[in-house]
Write an enzyme that holds these catalytic residues in place. Structure first.
Site, PDB file in Angstrom:
ATOM      1  N   GLU A  33     -10.771 -10.283   6.958  1.00 31.34           N
ATOM      2  CA  GLU A  33     -11.368 -10.969   5.818  1.00 31.34           C
ATOM      3  C   GLU A  33     -12.513 -10.149   5.258  1.00 31.34           C
ATOM      4  O   GLU A  33     -13.038  -9.255   5.942  1.00 31.34           O
ATOM      5  CB  GLU A  33     -11.862 -12.359   6.241  1.00 31.34           C
ATOM      6  CG  GLU A  33     -10.737 -13.264   6.706  1.00 31.34           C
ATOM      7  CD  GLU A  33     -11.186 -14.678   7.050  1.00 31.34           C
ATOM      8  OE1 GLU A  33     -10.321 -15.498   7.360  1.00 31.34           O
ATOM      9  OE2 GLU A  33     -12.407 -14.944   7.001  1.00 31.34           O
ATOM     10  N   GLU A  86       0.468  -3.095  18.893  1.00 33.75           N
ATOM     11  CA  GLU A  86      -0.078  -2.578  17.638  1.00 33.75           C
ATOM     12  C   GLU A  86      -0.894  -1.314  17.884  1.00 33.75           C
ATOM     13  O   GLU A  86      -0.759  -0.315  17.163  1.00 33.75           O
ATOM     14  CB  GLU A  86      -0.955  -3.645  16.980  1.00 33.75           C
ATOM     15  CG  GLU A  86      -1.567  -3.194  15.669  1.00 33.75           C
ATOM     16  CD  GLU A  86      -2.361  -4.294  14.977  1.00 33.75           C
ATOM     17  OE1 GLU A  86      -2.980  -4.007  13.933  1.00 33.75           O
ATOM     18  OE2 GLU A  86      -2.365  -5.432  15.474  1.00 33.75           O
TER      19      GLU A  86
END
Length: 382
Positions: free
Chosen positions: A130, A244
């Site tokens: 964010e 990841e």
């Protein structure tokens, strides 16, 4: 030293990947770089190659193979062909997004989403970061409030890979006040009212890969799109971070290996003072150091891949691989640009593009400083 990571089927796949890249990616790469986004057709072509179906059960159109070595092959060949940024979006779909659907989705959700993802007809993204929070997942403020059979989502995300192309976005949202148990994962579909895509961000490198801002203003998403249990999103995210980060390490080392290859070719052909650059001792010693560091890192990384296939890769070991290989990528690329001289700063040379593309690898999926903190905490020093 000979690598022992791959079997015959992986080398067969490597040949298919090389053909795919030469036919479907390299001819379009410059155009995609200028556009700042790859064509959606790249995903469907990658689906035909089988990129998205390797780990997916056969009933949904996949091969049912949990073998990360196929991802390693894809990343190595994309780096060698100097088109890695174009494959970053498909790689994110295969390595980072798919595990959430495989591990957390209900049978109904799998039937609804997986066939399209495997075929490359459905493009996926994951939205964690964010504007006000980076690596601290517990600090997200995008909210999802229950309203009957829907969640109403408000907030914003940024730096989202596949943000423009994506049809499905796994969004980390806050469904409760607890920093960890108040986070849930909800799949937001293209066309959802209140879901808007903002800017396609202009980056220093990785120009062929779309990165976007996303915003949610009263976006109503069916409760049936909740991925996993409400309040368990943080743990779903952290469980998948090892793969990841392993993927980032693989990409970083593949870029370093490719750059060394280009540089060796360059110093053999380029002359200075009447002889090849490679004949200069300082050049030979620099390349000797780089080749040694990459070879040593490669064997640790290969071991991590095998451990991951066996379900034994720890978060700490993945963090070691991620920070070491991406920092090494930076050192190698900087040296290779230097050894190319002025040509190394020209974007017509792949080493220049790889240098710009590679800088972010030390930041995304957890910055180097975060990786060191993860490792340091595991030492239980106090």
């Amino acid at each position: 030293m000979k690598r022992i990571l791959f079997d015959a089927e992986h080398e067969d796949y490597r040949e298919s990947v090389r053909t795919f890249l030469a036919k479907e990616v390299t001819p379009h790469y410059a155009e995609w770089e200028r556009a700042g986004i790859v064509a959606r057709e790249l995903f469907t072509k990658a689906g035909e190659l089988g990129v998205f179906g390797i780990a997916v059960p056969e009933q949904y159109g996949g091969a049912g193979l949990r073998d990360f070595r196929y991802s390693v092959v894809l990343q190595e060949e994309a780096a060698r062909a100097a088109v890695a940024p174009a494959m970053l979006g498909p790689g994110l779909q295969a390595d980072i997004c798919l595990p959430y659907y495989l591990e957390l989705a209900t049978a109904e959700q799998k039937q609804r989403w997986l066939p399209g993802i495997v075929a490359g007809e459905t493009i996926t993204a994951i939205a964690m970061t964010e504007p006000g929070t980076g690596s601290d997942l517990s600090g997200i403020s995008t909210t999802a409030t229950r309203s009957g059979e829907h969640y109403v989502i408000d907030g914003a995300k940024t730096f989202i890979t596949n943000g423009i192309n994506a049809d499905l976005v796994i969004a980390a949202v806050r469904t409760g006040p607890d920093p960890h148990r108040g986070i849930s994962l909800i799949v937001i579909e293209r066309g959802t009212p209140g879901f808007e895509r903002g800017r396609k961000l202009d980056k220093t490198g990785l120009h062929a890969q779309d990165t976007a801002e996303l915003s949610f203003a009263g976006a109503r998403v069916p409760v049936a799109n909740l991925l996993g249990a409400e309040g368990e999103g943080f743990f779903g995210l952290t469980r998948n971070l090892a793969q990841e980060r392993l993927s980032c390490a693989v990409g970083g080392l593949a870029a370093a290996t490719a750059a060394i290859g280009w540089t060796i070719d360059h110093v053999r052909e380029r002359t200075a003072f009447g002889r090849p650059l490679g004949a200069l001792q300082t050049v030979r010693h620099t390349l000797a150091e780089l080749v040694t560091e990459v070879d040593v890192a490669q064997h640790y990384l290969d071991r991590c891949v095998l451990a991951h296939n066996d379900g034994e890769l720890t978060g700490e070991d993945a963090a070691k691989a991620k920070w070491w290989c991406t920092e090494l990528q930076g050192r190698v690329l900087d040296s290779c640009v230097q050894l190319h001289g002025g040509y190394g700063y020209m974007t017509e040379y792949p080493v220049a593009r790889a240098w710009a593309d590679g800088r972010v690898s030390r930041i995304y999926a957890g910055a180097t400083e975060i990786m060191k903190e993860i490792i340091g905490k595991s030492l239980r020093l106090g």
